[in-house]
Design a protein around this motif. Sequence first.
Motif, PDB file in Angstrom:
ATOM      1  N   MET A   1       0.848  -1.205   0.000  1.00  0.00           N
ATOM      2  CA  MET A   1       0.000   0.000   0.000  1.00  0.00           C
ATOM      3  C   MET A   1       0.882   1.252   0.000  1.00  0.00           C
ATOM      4  SD  MET A   1      -3.483   0.026   2.051  1.00  0.00           S
ATOM      5  CE  MET A   1      -3.158  -0.608   3.675  1.00  0.00           C
ATOM      6  N   ASN A   2       0.521   2.231  -0.831  1.00  0.00           N
ATOM      7  CA  ASN A   2       1.287   3.471  -0.768  1.00  0.00           C
ATOM      8  C   ASN A   2       0.726   4.372   0.321  1.00  0.00           C
ATOM      9  OD1 ASN A   2      -0.846   5.087  -1.718  1.00  0.00           O
ATOM     10  ND2 ASN A   2      -0.368   4.521  -3.822  1.00  0.00           N
ATOM     11  N   ILE A   3       1.447   5.442   0.591  1.00  0.00           N
ATOM     12  CA  ILE A   3       1.094   6.292   1.736  1.00  0.00           C
ATOM     13  C   ILE A   3      -0.335   6.868   1.625  1.00  0.00           C
ATOM     14  CG2 ILE A   3       2.272   8.320   0.738  1.00  0.00           C
ATOM     15  CD1 ILE A   3       3.023   9.029   3.667  1.00  0.00           C
ATOM     16  N   GLY A   4      -0.711   7.216   0.379  1.00  0.00           N
ATOM     17  CA  GLY A   4      -2.061   7.768   0.180  1.00  0.00           C
ATOM     18  C   GLY A   4      -3.137   6.765   0.578  1.00  0.00           C
ATOM     19  N   ASN A   5      -2.931   5.520   0.184  1.00  0.00           N
ATOM     20  CA  ASN A   5      -3.898   4.479   0.549  1.00  0.00           C
ATOM     21  C   ASN A   5      -3.960   4.271   2.051  1.00  0.00           C
ATOM     22  OD1 ASN A   5      -4.857   3.778  -1.945  1.00  0.00           O
ATOM     23  ND2 ASN A   5      -3.206   2.330  -2.334  1.00  0.00           N
ATOM     24  N   VAL A   6      -2.772   4.307   2.671  1.00  0.00           N
ATOM     25  CA  VAL A   6      -2.745   4.104   4.133  1.00  0.00           C
ATOM     26  C   VAL A   6      -3.503   5.249   4.809  1.00  0.00           C
ATOM     27  CG1 VAL A   6      -1.296   3.810   6.163  1.00  0.00           C
ATOM     28  CG2 VAL A   6      -0.532   2.891   3.989  1.00  0.00           C
ATOM     29  N   ILE A   7      -3.244   6.472   4.360  1.00  0.00           N
ATOM     30  CA  ILE A   7      -3.930   7.630   4.970  1.00  0.00           C
ATOM     31  C   ILE A   7      -5.440   7.480   4.792  1.00  0.00           C
ATOM     32  CG2 ILE A   7      -4.301  10.137   4.756  1.00  0.00           C
ATOM     33  CD1 ILE A   7      -1.288  10.393   4.141  1.00  0.00           C
ATOM     34  N   GLN A  30      -7.803  19.843  -0.288  1.00  0.00           N
ATOM     35  CA  GLN A  30      -7.246  19.436  -1.591  1.00  0.00           C
ATOM     36  C   GLN A  30      -5.923  18.683  -1.395  1.00  0.00           C
ATOM     37  OE1 GLN A  30      -8.401  22.505  -0.941  1.00  0.00           O
ATOM     38  NE2 GLN A  30      -9.517  23.350  -2.688  1.00  0.00           N
ATOM     39  N   ALA A  31      -5.151  19.135  -0.392  1.00  0.00           N
ATOM     40  CA  ALA A  31      -3.862  18.459  -0.133  1.00  0.00           C
ATOM     41  C   ALA A  31      -4.126  17.008   0.252  1.00  0.00           C
ATOM     42  CB  ALA A  31      -3.093  19.174   0.972  1.00  0.00           C
ATOM     43  N   LYS A  37      -4.996  10.389  -3.662  1.00  0.00           N
ATOM     44  CA  LYS A  37      -5.022   9.965  -5.070  1.00  0.00           C
ATOM     45  C   LYS A  37      -3.632   9.578  -5.569  1.00  0.00           C
ATOM     46  CE  LYS A  37      -8.964  12.700  -6.634  1.00  0.00           C
ATOM     47  NZ  LYS A  37      -9.259  14.126  -6.808  1.00  0.00           N
ATOM     48  N   GLY A  38      -2.619   9.825  -4.737  1.00  0.00           N
ATOM     49  CA  GLY A  38      -1.250   9.507  -5.140  1.00  0.00           C
ATOM     50  C   GLY A  38      -0.657  10.561  -6.062  1.00  0.00           C
ATOM     51  N   VAL A  39      -1.300  11.746  -6.118  1.00  0.00           N
ATOM     52  CA  VAL A  39      -0.790  12.813  -6.993  1.00  0.00           C
ATOM     53  C   VAL A  39       0.378  13.532  -6.318  1.00  0.00           C
ATOM     54  CG1 VAL A  39      -1.437  15.000  -8.125  1.00  0.00           C
ATOM     55  CG2 VAL A  39      -3.100  13.132  -7.935  1.00  0.00           C
ATOM     56  N   SER A  40       0.347  13.629  -4.988  1.00  0.00           N
ATOM     57  CA  SER A  40       1.478  14.229  -4.274  1.00  0.00           C
ATOM     58  C   SER A  40       1.642  13.521  -2.929  1.00  0.00           C
ATOM     59  CB  SER A  40       1.248  15.724  -4.055  1.00  0.00           C
ATOM     60  OG  SER A  40       0.162  15.906  -3.170  1.00  0.00           O
ATOM     61  N   TYR A  41       2.762  13.845  -2.271  1.00  0.00           N
ATOM     62  CA  TYR A  41       3.060  13.233  -0.968  1.00  0.00           C
ATOM     63  C   TYR A  41       3.091  14.314   0.101  1.00  0.00           C
ATOM     64  CZ  TYR A  41       4.690   9.313  -3.768  1.00  0.00           C
ATOM     65  OH  TYR A  41       4.763   8.277  -4.652  1.00  0.00           O
ATOM     66  N   PRO A  42       2.767  13.956   1.346  1.00  0.00           N
ATOM     67  CA  PRO A  42       2.893  14.948   2.419  1.00  0.00           C
ATOM     68  C   PRO A  42       4.360  15.297   2.667  1.00  0.00           C
ATOM     69  CG  PRO A  42       1.979  12.860   3.253  1.00  0.00           C
ATOM     70  CD  PRO A  42       2.248  12.663   1.804  1.00  0.00           C
ATOM     71  N   GLU A  43       4.583  16.513   3.181  1.00  0.00           N
ATOM     72  CA  GLU A  43       5.945  16.907   3.568  1.00  0.00           C
ATOM     73  C   GLU A  43       6.433  15.942   4.646  1.00  0.00           C
ATOM     74  OE1 GLU A  43       7.760  19.565   2.459  1.00  0.00           O
ATOM     75  OE2 GLU A  43       6.156  19.946   1.003  1.00  0.00           O
TER      76      GLU A  43
END
Length: 270
Positions: A1-7, A30-31, A37-43
């Motif tokens: 799972m990528n981070i977006g999915n986990v979140i 939006q962030a 959506k996996g378009v960007s990652y959190p800082e």
Amino acid sequence: MNIGNVIMTKRKELGLTQQALADKLHVSFQAVSKWEKGVSYPEIELLPIIAGVLNTSSDALLGYEFKTHGYYDDRYKEDEYYWGIQPNEICYEIMKMKPPVKPLKVLDIGCGEGKDAVFFARNGYEVTAFDLSIDGIEKGKRLAEKFGVNVDFFQADLNDYRLKENYDIIFSSGVFDYMRPEFRTEITEHLKEHTNEEGLNAIKVFVDKPFIEVNDKNKKVNRYPWKSGEIFTYYHDWELFRMDEVIFDCNSGGMPHKHCIDIMIAKKYR
Ligand SMILES: C[S@@+](CC[C@H](N)C(=O)[O-])C[C@H]1O[C@@H](n2cnc3c(N)ncnc32)[C@H](O)[C@@H]1O
């Protein structure tokens, strides 16, 4: 799972909307949407904050699976309670010092199969308990159910879990040797900060003794026994009620051996 999915998974588990999560993190919805959506990652600096809000760890956000401690998992899978269901003797001492005459919060770190957590709950404390072993946690839940009490059990690693509230009693028996040495100062300070005034920290920690051989190689994995007396030094600014060092015989795993343990009960000054 990528981070977006986990979140997204954790957010939904907590019943939070993207907006609600964004508000807690002081970012735009939006962030959050873009992360999911996996378009960007959190800082990167946001990771521990997101982990805290989502009641998880930075490691878990990054998709790192819990490295469960095979040694205990294997034993906790059995129906029998490996550590029994009788509470640790120190629990009675804690109760005498801080009887539950008003609602008191207890945290059991590395609760195993939950015998001590359930004991506190049966005696009227409000109990939270975690362990690295999911099998231990499941057995703790079953024990609580059997006695008709409520304990907030969850899986976490003491090395990266950070507390979100204060407790009156923080208890941990036979677990601090799984704390990585580089985190000792930070974690003990964190526990002290999250203890209410006049609250207790009651810790039993295995210590190294050159004349005691560790006979079980499995148990050495991820274990970092403390130096004799070391735990007491972390609490030099608290009132120390109990500072004992005990060598005892143990038969866990079917092989007779010895352990040395330091036992501390410390009270935070008002
Ligand atoms: C000696 S047993 C003590 C269990 C319990 N406190 C008791 O007295 O019955 C050690 C416990 O530490 C847990 N443990 C090991 N590493 C851990 C970690 N990094 N974070 C949380 N718990 C951990 C194990 O799963 C095991 O349940």
